[in-house]
Design a protein around this motif. Structure first.
Motif, PDB file in Angstrom:
ATOM      1  N   ARG A 102       0.735  -1.280   0.040  1.00 25.28           N
ATOM      2  CA  ARG A 102       0.259   0.037  -0.060  1.00 25.28           C
ATOM      3  C   ARG A 102       0.924   1.393   0.006  1.00 25.28           C
ATOM      4  O   ARG A 102       0.682   2.201  -0.836  1.00 25.28           O
ATOM      5  N   SER A 103       1.921   1.050   0.856  1.00 24.41           N
ATOM      6  CA  SER A 103       2.825   2.281   0.873  1.00 24.41           C
ATOM      7  C   SER A 103       3.485   2.417  -0.364  1.00 24.41           C
ATOM      8  O   SER A 103       3.630   3.655  -1.040  1.00 24.41           O
ATOM      9  N   PHE A 104       3.932   1.463  -0.879  1.00 25.10           N
ATOM     10  CA  PHE A 104       4.685   1.284  -2.311  1.00 25.10           C
ATOM     11  C   PHE A 104       3.863   2.135  -3.547  1.00 25.10           C
ATOM     12  O   PHE A 104       4.329   2.966  -4.179  1.00 25.10           O
ATOM     13  N   GLY A 187       9.274   4.572 -14.284  1.00 28.31           N
ATOM     14  CA  GLY A 187       9.023   5.833 -13.640  1.00 28.31           C
ATOM     15  C   GLY A 187       9.724   5.749 -12.175  1.00 28.31           C
ATOM     16  O   GLY A 187      10.508   4.870 -11.999  1.00 28.31           O
ATOM     17  N   ASP A 188       9.202   6.716 -11.492  1.00 35.19           N
ATOM     18  CA  ASP A 188       9.698   6.877 -10.038  1.00 35.19           C
ATOM     19  C   ASP A 188       9.095   6.092  -9.153  1.00 35.19           C
ATOM     20  O   ASP A 188       7.826   5.936  -9.187  1.00 35.19           O
ATOM     21  N   TYR A 189       9.890   5.503  -8.343  1.00 36.66           N
ATOM     22  CA  TYR A 189       9.107   4.640  -7.073  1.00 36.66           C
ATOM     23  C   TYR A 189      10.144   4.559  -6.090  1.00 36.66           C
ATOM     24  O   TYR A 189      11.420   4.883  -6.253  1.00 36.66           O
ATOM     25  N   ASP A 190       9.615   4.383  -4.950  1.00 33.55           N
ATOM     26  CA  ASP A 190      10.734   4.212  -3.769  1.00 33.55           C
ATOM     27  C   ASP A 190      11.349   2.861  -3.616  1.00 33.55           C
ATOM     28  O   ASP A 190      10.526   1.667  -3.484  1.00 33.55           O
ATOM     29  N   GLU A 191      12.681   2.821  -3.987  1.00 32.34           N
ATOM     30  CA  GLU A 191      13.402   1.455  -3.924  1.00 32.34           C
ATOM     31  C   GLU A 191      13.177   0.819  -2.778  1.00 32.34           C
ATOM     32  O   GLU A 191      13.333  -0.508  -2.785  1.00 32.34           O
ATOM     33  N   ASN A 192      13.365   1.486  -1.549  1.00 29.89           N
ATOM     34  CA  ASN A 192      13.029   0.672  -0.226  1.00 29.89           C
ATOM     35  C   ASN A 192      12.050  -0.028  -0.196  1.00 29.89           C
ATOM     36  O   ASN A 192      11.983  -1.374   0.252  1.00 29.89           O
ATOM     37  N   ALA A 196      11.259  -4.015   0.024  1.00 32.82           N
ATOM     38  CA  ALA A 196      10.459  -4.697   1.055  1.00 32.82           C
ATOM     39  C   ALA A 196       9.359  -5.538   0.469  1.00 32.82           C
ATOM     40  O   ALA A 196       9.109  -6.819   1.159  1.00 32.82           O
ATOM     41  N   VAL A 197       8.633  -5.062  -0.490  1.00 32.14           N
ATOM     42  CA  VAL A 197       7.333  -6.010  -0.898  1.00 32.14           C
ATOM     43  C   VAL A 197       8.156  -6.995  -1.550  1.00 32.14           C
ATOM     44  O   VAL A 197       7.698  -8.213  -1.503  1.00 32.14           O
ATOM     45  N   ILE A 198       9.074  -7.011  -2.269  1.00 32.32           N
ATOM     46  CA  ILE A 198       9.815  -8.088  -3.060  1.00 32.32           C
ATOM     47  C   ILE A 198      10.308  -8.934  -2.005  1.00 32.32           C
ATOM     48  O   ILE A 198      10.161 -10.475  -2.139  1.00 32.32           O
ATOM     49  N   PHE A 199      11.141  -8.726  -1.107  1.00 35.98           N
ATOM     50  CA  PHE A 199      11.557  -9.783  -0.030  1.00 35.98           C
ATOM     51  C   PHE A 199      10.225 -10.293   0.685  1.00 35.98           C
ATOM     52  O   PHE A 199      10.332 -11.577   0.964  1.00 35.98           O
TER      53      PHE A 199
END
Length: 231
Positions: A102-104, A187-192, A196-199
């Motif tokens: 949701r944050s991502f 595009g732009d996105y928060d990598e952290n 976190a989602v992928i992990f």
């Protein structure tokens, strides 16, 4: 991967295989393991050491199938463990992924065409997983226990046939989400948050894959054997 034995120090086993942390948690075992062996921890927690080791080794090793041991376990032990696994998915892993996802999504570039697809795939995954958990609770697990109670003290042949784990739609949906996030984000996105989602998805995917093997290679064959014995 080598097998885990009762005389091994449990903390050392978990250090080498941190994916076991949620698994031992389902047995009521928490971190701060000290120097105790697997057998000592199981004795303290009043756990069946053979059952604990079978679940751990099945989780860690794809080719592990101890047929003779499986015949000695009561169906209720396996059902209880898988029930606790389902509860862990519902109460911990799903909320954790949802929170990060949701944050991502909220702070990523709205022009990223992959975001909508990721959101839809996760919604589909959640729906399929929760429906399976509901079916386990309302139908399959009670059916397993009913068969076990009806055939108490009977000897049955353990069936080795089981559904193809590779066809599991729950695993496939998680794989699709991870694939899109790794390969097709723009595009732009928060990598952290992305990481976190992928992990979190990768952790849940491995957990579900390994517990599908417990479902298909342990519980399902026992149920098949009981059903055939009742024919």
């Amino acid at each position: 991967m080598s097998l885990v034995y009762s005389n091994m120090q449990l903390s050392g086993v978990v250090e080498e295989n941190t994916s076991l942390i949620p698994v031992i948690h389902r047995f009521g075992i928490h971190l701060g393991l000290g120097d105790e062996t697997v057998e000592e921890v199981c004795d303290k927690k009043k756990l069946d050491t053979d059952f604990f080791l079978t679940m751990i080794n099945t989780f860690l090793n794809e080719d592990y199938f101890p047929e003779k041991k499986l015949k000695g376990f009561h169906t209720s032990q396996i059902v209880d463990y898988l029930t606790k696994t389902n509860h862990y998915y519902q109460r911990h892993q799903l909320p954790n992924i949802e929170r990060h996802l949701r944050s991502f999504l909220s702070i990523s570039d709205p022009d990223n065409n992959s975001l909508t697809l990721i959101e839809k795939l996760f919604s589909s995954f959640k729906d399929v997983l929760l429906r399976r958990i509901k079916n386990d609770e309302k139908e399959w697990f009670p059916h397993c226990l009913s068969l076990s109670n009806a055939q108490k003290n009977k000897i049955f042949d353990l069936e080795k046939h089981h559904p193809e784990e590779s066809s599991d739609s729950i695993e496939a949906l998680l794989t699709d989400i991870r694939h899109i996030m790794i390969k097709h984000l723009t595009g732009d996105y928060d990598e952290n948050l992305c990481h976190a989602v992928i992990f979190a998805i990768s952790t849940l995917s491995k957990d579900i894959k390994q517990h599908n093997r417990i479902r298909y290679r342990i519980l399902q064959p026992i149920v098949d054997g009981m059903q055939n014995n009742g024919l």
